[in-house]
Design a protein around this motif. Structure first.
Motif, PDB file in Angstrom:
ATOM      1  N   GLY A  26       0.867  -1.202  -0.034  1.00 57.32           N
ATOM      2  CA  GLY A  26      -0.057   0.094   0.010  1.00 57.32           C
ATOM      3  C   GLY A  26       0.778   1.416  -0.100  1.00 57.32           C
ATOM      4  N   ARG A  27       2.152   1.088  -0.183  1.00 58.93           N
ATOM      5  CA  ARG A  27       2.925   2.274  -0.222  1.00 58.93           C
ATOM      6  C   ARG A  27       2.901   2.803  -1.401  1.00 58.93           C
ATOM      7  NH1 ARG A  27       6.077   3.925   3.757  1.00 58.93           N
ATOM      8  NH2 ARG A  27       6.278   2.556   5.575  1.00 58.93           N
ATOM      9  N   ARG A  28       2.888   4.359  -1.594  1.00 60.30           N
ATOM     10  CA  ARG A  28       2.866   5.092  -2.727  1.00 60.30           C
ATOM     11  C   ARG A  28       4.234   5.673  -3.080  1.00 60.30           C
ATOM     12  NH1 ARG A  28      -0.148   1.880  -5.497  1.00 60.30           N
ATOM     13  NH2 ARG A  28      -2.410   1.864  -4.762  1.00 60.30           N
ATOM     14  N   LEU A  29       5.092   5.533  -2.148  1.00 61.06           N
ATOM     15  CA  LEU A  29       6.291   6.516  -2.371  1.00 61.06           C
ATOM     16  C   LEU A  29       7.325   5.943  -1.697  1.00 61.06           C
ATOM     17  CD1 LEU A  29       7.209   8.497   0.436  1.00 61.06           C
ATOM     18  CD2 LEU A  29       5.015   9.568  -0.122  1.00 61.06           C
ATOM     19  N   CYS A  30       8.603   6.119  -1.969  1.00 61.28           N
ATOM     20  CA  CYS A  30       9.713   5.601  -1.147  1.00 61.28           C
ATOM     21  C   CYS A  30      10.958   6.591  -1.487  1.00 61.28           C
ATOM     22  CB  CYS A  30      10.155   4.203  -1.888  1.00 61.28           C
ATOM     23  SG  CYS A  30      10.446   4.065  -3.413  1.00 61.28           S
ATOM     24  N   TRP A  31      12.067   6.319  -1.122  1.00 60.27           N
ATOM     25  CA  TRP A  31      13.118   7.155  -1.105  1.00 60.27           C
ATOM     26  C   TRP A  31      14.439   6.186  -1.720  1.00 60.27           C
ATOM     27  CZ3 TRP A  31       9.433   7.633   2.313  1.00 60.27           C
ATOM     28  CH2 TRP A  31       9.049   9.104   2.529  1.00 60.27           C
ATOM     29  N   VAL A  32      15.241   6.679  -2.284  1.00 56.22           N
ATOM     30  CA  VAL A  32      16.495   6.085  -2.959  1.00 56.22           C
ATOM     31  C   VAL A  32      17.536   6.934  -3.170  1.00 56.22           C
ATOM     32  CG1 VAL A  32      14.975   4.637  -4.730  1.00 56.22           C
ATOM     33  CG2 VAL A  32      15.737   7.031  -5.254  1.00 56.22           C
ATOM     34  N   VAL A  33      18.775   6.521  -3.193  1.00 58.87           N
ATOM     35  CA  VAL A  33      20.031   7.145  -3.105  1.00 58.87           C
ATOM     36  C   VAL A  33      20.419   7.006  -4.423  1.00 58.87           C
ATOM     37  CG1 VAL A  33      22.428   7.291  -2.166  1.00 58.87           C
ATOM     38  CG2 VAL A  33      20.427   6.511  -0.754  1.00 58.87           C
ATOM     39  N   LEU A  34      20.725   8.203  -4.762  1.00 57.39           N
ATOM     40  CA  LEU A  34      21.663   8.474  -6.210  1.00 57.39           C
ATOM     41  C   LEU A  34      23.100   9.012  -6.149  1.00 57.39           C
ATOM     42  CD1 LEU A  34      18.785  10.751  -7.682  1.00 57.39           C
ATOM     43  CD2 LEU A  34      19.035   8.170  -7.944  1.00 57.39           C
ATOM     44  N   VAL A  35      23.956   8.299  -6.604  1.00 59.49           N
ATOM     45  CA  VAL A  35      25.276   8.561  -6.818  1.00 59.49           C
ATOM     46  C   VAL A  35      25.649   9.074  -8.293  1.00 59.49           C
ATOM     47  CG1 VAL A  35      27.764   7.790  -6.398  1.00 59.49           C
ATOM     48  CG2 VAL A  35      25.890   6.760  -4.780  1.00 59.49           C
ATOM     49  N   ASP A  36      26.146  10.107  -8.093  1.00 60.17           N
ATOM     50  CA  ASP A  36      26.278  10.865  -9.443  1.00 60.17           C
ATOM     51  C   ASP A  36      25.179  10.419 -10.644  1.00 60.17           C
ATOM     52  OD1 ASP A  36      28.655  12.044  -8.950  1.00 60.17           O
ATOM     53  OD2 ASP A  36      29.614  10.017  -9.551  1.00 60.17           O
ATOM     54  N   GLY A  37      23.872  10.819 -10.054  1.00 57.04           N
ATOM     55  CA  GLY A  37      22.500  10.583 -10.946  1.00 57.04           C
ATOM     56  C   GLY A  37      21.985   9.114 -11.077  1.00 57.04           C
ATOM     57  N   GLU A  38      23.017   8.117 -10.624  1.00 53.66           N
ATOM     58  CA  GLU A  38      22.577   6.883 -10.882  1.00 53.66           C
ATOM     59  C   GLU A  38      22.016   5.920  -9.684  1.00 53.66           C
ATOM     60  OE1 GLU A  38      25.255   4.409 -12.896  1.00 53.66           O
ATOM     61  OE2 GLU A  38      25.778   6.103 -13.946  1.00 53.66           O
ATOM     62  N   ARG A  39      20.839   5.350  -9.633  1.00 57.56           N
ATOM     63  CA  ARG A  39      20.381   4.801  -8.377  1.00 57.56           C
ATOM     64  C   ARG A  39      21.189   3.816  -7.966  1.00 57.56           C
ATOM     65  NH1 ARG A  39      14.706   1.804  -7.963  1.00 57.56           N
ATOM     66  NH2 ARG A  39      14.911   0.687  -5.900  1.00 57.56           N
ATOM     67  N   ARG A  40      21.544   3.852  -6.490  1.00 52.54           N
ATOM     68  CA  ARG A  40      22.504   2.895  -5.839  1.00 52.54           C
ATOM     69  C   ARG A  40      21.608   2.273  -4.767  1.00 52.54           C
ATOM     70  NH1 ARG A  40      27.630   2.567  -8.226  1.00 52.54           N
ATOM     71  NH2 ARG A  40      27.544   4.216  -9.804  1.00 52.54           N
ATOM     72  N   GLY A  41      21.748   0.771  -4.766  1.00 54.50           N
ATOM     73  CA  GLY A  41      21.159   0.360  -3.680  1.00 54.50           C
ATOM     74  C   GLY A  41      19.454  -0.034  -3.675  1.00 54.50           C
ATOM     75  N   THR A  42      18.878  -0.245  -2.624  1.00 52.57           N
ATOM     76  CA  THR A  42      17.519  -0.595  -2.625  1.00 52.57           C
ATOM     77  C   THR A  42      16.712   0.755  -2.466  1.00 52.57           C
ATOM     78  OG1 THR A  42      15.920  -2.005  -1.603  1.00 52.57           O
ATOM     79  CG2 THR A  42      17.533  -0.809  -0.202  1.00 52.57           C
ATOM     80  N   ALA A  43      15.455   0.648  -2.447  1.00 48.57           N
ATOM     81  CA  ALA A  43      14.480   1.458  -2.009  1.00 48.57           C
ATOM     82  C   ALA A  43      14.056   1.505  -0.570  1.00 48.57           C
ATOM     83  CB  ALA A  43      13.010   1.411  -2.822  1.00 48.57           C
ATOM     84  N   PHE A  44      14.177   2.968  -0.088  1.00 52.21           N
ATOM     85  CA  PHE A  44      13.678   2.750   1.569  1.00 52.21           C
ATOM     86  C   PHE A  44      12.327   3.240   1.647  1.00 52.21           C
ATOM     87  CE2 PHE A  44      18.380   3.288   0.735  1.00 52.21           C
ATOM     88  CZ  PHE A  44      19.004   2.471   1.588  1.00 52.21           C
ATOM     89  N   ALA A  45      11.960   2.920   2.949  1.00 48.72           N
ATOM     90  CA  ALA A  45      10.585   2.974   3.204  1.00 48.72           C
ATOM     91  C   ALA A  45      10.361   4.533   4.080  1.00 48.72           C
ATOM     92  CB  ALA A  45       9.883   2.005   4.079  1.00 48.72           C
TER      93      ALA A  45
END
Length: 64
Positions: free
Chosen positions: A23-42
């Motif tokens: 039921g989550r409609r948003l999450c946070w991600v980490v970008l290194v030099d504009g590229e997503r790194r790792g997993t999504a965070f709640a």
């Protein structure tokens, strides 16, 4: 060269299916030099912790 490490929010269809199933409609991600790194965070706090870890790791690499 200094890398840029950002935290971005993903909303709607960009959210991983596993989050959408909960039921989550948003999450946070980490970008290194504009590229997503790792997993999504709640939570944003989790993403900020990951961002700090990336920044520390990159600082060690640049110092060597």
């Amino acid at each position: 060269m200094n890398s840029r490490v950002d935290v971005a929010v993903m909303i709607g269809s960009g959210v991983p299916q596993s989050f959408q199933a909960l039921g989550r409609r948003l999450c946070w991600v980490v970008l290194v030099d504009g590229e997503r790194r790792g997993t999504a965070f709640a939570s944003r706090d989790e993403a900020l912790e990951c961002q700090a870890a990336w920044q520390a790791q990159l600082a060690r690499c640049h110092a060597a």
